[in-house]
Design an enzyme around this catalytic site. Structure first.
Site, mmCIF file in Angstrom:
data_model
loop_
_atom_site.group_PDB
_atom_site.id
_atom_site.type_symbol
_atom_site.label_atom_id
_atom_site.label_comp_id
_atom_site.label_asym_id
_atom_site.label_seq_id
_atom_site.Cartn_x
_atom_site.Cartn_y
_atom_site.Cartn_z
ATOM 1 N N TYR A 111 0.826 -1.214 0.000
ATOM 2 C CA TYR A 111 0.000 0.000 0.000
ATOM 3 C C TYR A 111 0.864 1.269 0.000
ATOM 4 C CZ TYR A 111 -3.138 3.530 2.072
ATOM 5 O OH TYR A 111 -3.844 4.677 2.342
ATOM 6 N N TYR A 168 4.266 -6.670 17.118
ATOM 7 C CA TYR A 168 4.483 -5.812 15.945
ATOM 8 C C TYR A 168 5.174 -4.514 16.359
ATOM 9 C CZ TYR A 168 3.431 -2.259 12.443
ATOM 10 O OH TYR A 168 3.543 -1.220 11.557
ATOM 11 N N LYS A 207 9.116 -2.779 15.570
ATOM 12 C CA LYS A 207 9.446 -1.435 15.067
ATOM 13 C C LYS A 207 10.466 -0.774 15.998
ATOM 14 C CE LYS A 207 6.950 -1.399 11.375
ATOM 15 N NZ LYS A 207 7.630 -1.530 10.083
ATOM 16 N N ASN A 230 -8.483 -4.683 9.279
ATOM 17 C CA ASN A 230 -8.275 -4.354 10.695
ATOM 18 C C ASN A 230 -8.468 -2.870 10.938
ATOM 19 O OD1 ASN A 230 -7.312 -6.941 11.592
ATOM 20 N ND2 ASN A 230 -5.460 -6.527 10.414
ATOM 21 N N SER A 276 6.625 3.503 13.023
ATOM 22 C CA SER A 276 5.219 3.745 13.347
ATOM 23 C C SER A 276 5.110 4.504 14.660
ATOM 24 C CB SER A 276 4.522 2.384 13.480
ATOM 25 O OG SER A 276 3.271 2.518 14.102
HETATM 26 P P1 NAD Z 1 1.709 -3.693 3.017
HETATM 27 O O1 NAD Z 1 1.496 -5.026 3.643
HETATM 28 O O2 NAD Z 1 0.718 -3.209 2.033
HETATM 29 O O3 NAD Z 1 3.152 -3.638 2.340
HETATM 30 C C1 NAD Z 1 4.235 -4.406 2.797
HETATM 31 C C2 NAD Z 1 4.848 -5.093 1.586
HETATM 32 O O4 NAD Z 1 5.971 -5.873 2.012
HETATM 33 C C3 NAD Z 1 3.877 -6.049 0.885
HETATM 34 O O5 NAD Z 1 3.899 -5.778 -0.502
HETATM 35 C C4 NAD Z 1 4.429 -7.435 1.207
HETATM 36 O O6 NAD Z 1 4.158 -8.363 0.156
HETATM 37 C C5 NAD Z 1 5.912 -7.141 1.358
HETATM 38 N N1 NAD Z 1 6.645 -8.078 2.214
HETATM 39 C C6 NAD Z 1 6.293 -8.533 3.441
HETATM 40 N N2 NAD Z 1 7.255 -9.338 3.916
HETATM 41 C C7 NAD Z 1 8.236 -9.393 2.976
HETATM 42 C C8 NAD Z 1 9.491 -10.048 2.876
HETATM 43 N N3 NAD Z 1 9.931 -10.850 3.873
HETATM 44 N N4 NAD Z 1 10.239 -9.874 1.774
HETATM 45 C C9 NAD Z 1 9.796 -9.080 0.759
HETATM 46 N N5 NAD Z 1 8.614 -8.436 0.791
HETATM 47 C C10 NAD Z 1 7.848 -8.586 1.888
HETATM 48 O O7 NAD Z 1 1.870 -2.638 4.217
HETATM 49 P P2 NAD Z 1 1.910 -1.048 4.169
HETATM 50 O O8 NAD Z 1 0.683 -0.546 4.826
HETATM 51 O O9 NAD Z 1 2.265 -0.577 2.834
HETATM 52 O O10 NAD Z 1 3.103 -0.791 5.199
HETATM 53 C C11 NAD Z 1 4.436 -0.582 4.764
HETATM 54 C C12 NAD Z 1 5.328 -0.403 5.971
HETATM 55 O O11 NAD Z 1 4.849 0.687 6.748
HETATM 56 C C13 NAD Z 1 5.361 -1.604 6.901
HETATM 57 O O12 NAD Z 1 6.667 -1.759 7.400
HETATM 58 C C14 NAD Z 1 4.418 -1.199 8.006
HETATM 59 O O13 NAD Z 1 4.727 -1.853 9.219
HETATM 60 C C15 NAD Z 1 4.677 0.285 8.090
HETATM 61 N N6 NAD Z 1 3.566 1.038 8.687
HETATM 62 C C16 NAD Z 1 2.316 0.912 8.141
HETATM 63 C C17 NAD Z 1 1.248 1.582 8.723
HETATM 64 C C18 NAD Z 1 -0.151 1.440 8.172
HETATM 65 O O14 NAD Z 1 -1.099 1.766 8.878
HETATM 66 N N7 NAD Z 1 -0.333 0.983 6.938
HETATM 67 C C19 NAD Z 1 1.454 2.397 9.851
HETATM 68 C C20 NAD Z 1 2.748 2.529 10.362
HETATM 69 C C21 NAD Z 1 3.806 1.838 9.754
HETATM 70 N N1 UFG Z 2 -11.829 1.474 14.710
HETATM 71 C C1 UFG Z 2 -13.164 1.233 14.791
HETATM 72 N N2 UFG Z 2 -13.684 0.229 14.021
HETATM 73 C C2 UFG Z 2 -12.915 -0.503 13.156
HETATM 74 C C3 UFG Z 2 -11.532 -0.231 13.084
HETATM 75 C C4 UFG Z 2 -11.023 0.762 13.880
HETATM 76 O O1 UFG Z 2 -13.903 1.860 15.554
HETATM 77 O O2 UFG Z 2 -13.444 -1.403 12.489
HETATM 78 C C5 UFG Z 2 -11.269 2.590 15.502
HETATM 79 C C6 UFG Z 2 -10.162 2.195 16.467
HETATM 80 O O3 UFG Z 2 -10.696 1.823 17.705
HETATM 81 C C7 UFG Z 2 -9.333 3.497 16.520
HETATM 82 C C8 UFG Z 2 -9.502 4.093 15.119
HETATM 83 O O4 UFG Z 2 -10.669 3.498 14.576
HETATM 84 O O5 UFG Z 2 -9.905 4.380 17.442
HETATM 85 C C9 UFG Z 2 -8.330 3.786 14.194
HETATM 86 O O6 UFG Z 2 -8.086 2.383 14.179
HETATM 87 P P1 UFG Z 2 -7.110 1.714 13.109
HETATM 88 O O7 UFG Z 2 -7.160 0.236 13.346
HETATM 89 O O8 UFG Z 2 -7.427 2.218 11.747
HETATM 90 O O9 UFG Z 2 -5.694 2.324 13.483
HETATM 91 P P2 UFG Z 2 -4.849 2.186 14.827
HETATM 92 O O10 UFG Z 2 -4.548 3.587 15.269
HETATM 93 O O11 UFG Z 2 -5.463 1.293 15.809
HETATM 94 O O12 UFG Z 2 -3.566 1.405 14.290
HETATM 95 C C10 UFG Z 2 -2.548 2.114 13.642
HETATM 96 C C11 UFG Z 2 -1.805 1.215 12.657
HETATM 97 C C12 UFG Z 2 -1.026 0.158 13.380
HETATM 98 C C13 UFG Z 2 -0.204 0.775 14.489
HETATM 99 C C14 UFG Z 2 -1.066 1.583 15.396
HETATM 100 C C15 UFG Z 2 -0.259 2.281 16.466
HETATM 101 O O13 UFG Z 2 -2.702 0.596 11.771
HETATM 102 O O14 UFG Z 2 -0.137 -0.436 12.450
HETATM 103 O O15 UFG Z 2 -1.716 2.595 14.634
HETATM 104 O O16 UFG Z 2 -1.067 2.933 17.375
HETATM 105 F F1 UFG Z 2 0.425 -0.191 15.219
#
Ligand code: NAD
Ligand code: UFG
Length: 347
Positions: A13, A152, A156, A201, A127
């Site tokens: 993403y 998780y 980080k 999620n 994160s």
């Molecule tokens: P995502 O799952 O869409 O992207 C991660 C990519 O890594 C995927 O394309 C997956 O196929 C690839 N991947 C996983 N394990 C691998 C491996 N061992 N070797 C090669 N490729 C691998 O997730 P995203 O939302 O794009 O998140 C990207 C990064 O940002 C992650 O490290 C995630 O922890 C971090 N992050 C995401 C969020 C969020 O809410 N999306 C928030 C904070 C941090």
């Molecule tokens: N929520 C709902 N219903 C849902 C999903 C979420 O009410 O179906 C609420 C949660 O309780 C929260 C808000 O929406 O108040 C945001 O929830 P998310 O799951 O979208 O995001 P989070 O803040 O819980 O999680 C994010 C990242 C995680 C990271 C975390 C750190 O997705 O990767 O922040 O706080 F670990």
């Protein structure tokens, strides 16, 4: 600067949006992804969004250190943005070893490959979860990193520490950890976006799947938090603004030595109900919801103080919540099943 940058997890993403941004700005982009949580279709669409783009990709698990070293060398890579990893908080409680292996083991493998290939610039996807339960808001980078609430989150924290130690060991290394708050939205083309496997999620993809008719209602996890409307407050950031922060960080590594961690958020918090209301406006149809129990492990509110990134990267978020939901909706409505065909078209 522009040059050749390798994106681990570049089909995912955030990685695919960073790739689009960097390609649009003239960077050469090399994606390494094992497609464990993404589709090669995202990369095909990148080539379509940015015609003539210099995009190369390799299907690879980043724990394959030898092949990764070869790719870094043969592709002439100058810097790495490290997105690859597993990211589901709840799943990390059930499968901690998978998370430590992919996230910590994968990062160590990547750093070893980079060292062997002489590539010593890295931007890491961290994160806001590294802060644990906030003691004060907004969260500055000086806020203590308290024990994260999940494996998780601990991966980080650990990877930030590994990268910091590596930069301390040799001044040739330069690194920035970007601590993302809550990424949402999609590329304005509507061709790439978030495509979660199974039941989402996170709030925004769930809201969008309700809007598109895949799910009946949004379960709002609690309305008795100490927030203005009782629902959880988060700092949602448009994924295109987040993508731009990666280019700013790569450019900053030209002048900056050592290690730095920077918040990437807007500095504004929005409640769950505000998100649902904004999505109802963007989609033109009320989004049904029901208040249910709190989700274990959730905090009441988080939002960033993004001033360090503004000062040190010259970057700040530009897109507001209405733009986030409008762009997320454009992607979701045009691709109700993400990169997969609708169920009726599947064999
Ligand atoms: P995502 O799952 O869409 O992207 C991660 C990519 O890594 C995927 O394309 C997956 O196929 C690839 N991947 C996983 N394990 C691998 C491996 N061992 N070797 C090669 N490729 C691998 O997730 P995203 O939302 O794009 O998140 C990207 C990064 O940002 C992650 O490290 C995630 O922890 C971090 N992050 C995401 C969020 C969020 O809410 N999306 C928030 C904070 C941090
Ligand atoms: N929520 C709902 N219903 C849902 C999903 C979420 O009410 O179906 C609420 C949660 O309780 C929260 C808000 O929406 O108040 C945001 O929830 P998310 O799951 O979208 O995001 P989070 O803040 O819980 O999680 C994010 C990242 C995680 C990271 C975390 C750190 O997705 O990767 O922040 O706080 F670990």
């Amino acid at each position: 600067m522009t040059g050749n940058v390798l994106l681990t997890g570049g089909a995912g993403y955030i990685g695919s949006h960073a790739a689009a941004w960097l390609l649009e700005k003239g960077w050469g982009v090399v994606v390494v992804d094992d497609f464990s949580n993404s589709s090669p279709v995202a990369l095909e669409r990148l080539a379509e969004i940015v015609p003539g783009a210099d995009l190369r990709w390799h299907e690879l698990d980043i724990r394959e250190t030898g092949r990764l070293t070869e790719i870094l060398r043969s592709e002439g890579v100058e810097a790495v943005v490290h997105f690859a990893g597993l990211k589901a908080v709840g799943e990390s409680v059930e499968r901690p070893l998978a998370y430590y292996s992919a996230n910590v083991g994968g990062s160590v493998s990547l750093l070893q490959a980079m060292d062997a290939a002489g590539v010593r610039r890295i931007v890491f996807s961290s994160s806001c979860t590294v802060y644990g339960e906030p003691e004060t808001l907004p969260l500055t980078e000086e806020h203590p990193r308290r024990r994260a609430s999940s494996p998780y989150g601990r991966t980080k924290q650990m990877v930030e520490d590994v990268i910091e130690d590596v930069t301390r060991s040799d001044p040739a290394w330069r690194a920035i950890s970007l601590r993302y708050f809550n990424p949402v939205g999609a590329h304005p083309s509507g061709r790439i976006g978030e495509d979660p496997a199974g039941i989402p999620n996170n709030l925004m993809p769930y809201v969008m799947q309700v809007a598109v008719g895949r799910r009946p209602f949004v379960a709002v996890y609690g309305d008795d938090y100490p927030t203005p409307d009782g629902t959880g407050v988060r700092d949602y950031i448009h994924v295109v603004d987040l993508a731009a922060a990666h280019e700013a960080a790569l450019t900053a590594l030209d002048d900056r030595t050592g290690y730095r961690a920077l918040n990437v958020g807007t500095g504004k918090g929005h409640s769950v109900l505000e998100v649902i209301e904004a999505a109802s406006r963007a989609t033109g149809t009320p989004i049904p919801y029901k208040v249910v129990e709190r989700r274990p492990g959730d905090v009441a509110a988080t939002w960033a103080d993004p001033s360090r990134a503004r000062e040190e990267l010259g970057w700040q978020a530009e897109r507001d919540l209405d733009a986030m939901v409008a762009d997320h909706w454009r992607w979701q409505s045009a691709n109700p099943y993400g990169y997969a065909p609708p169920p009726s078209d599947q064999a």
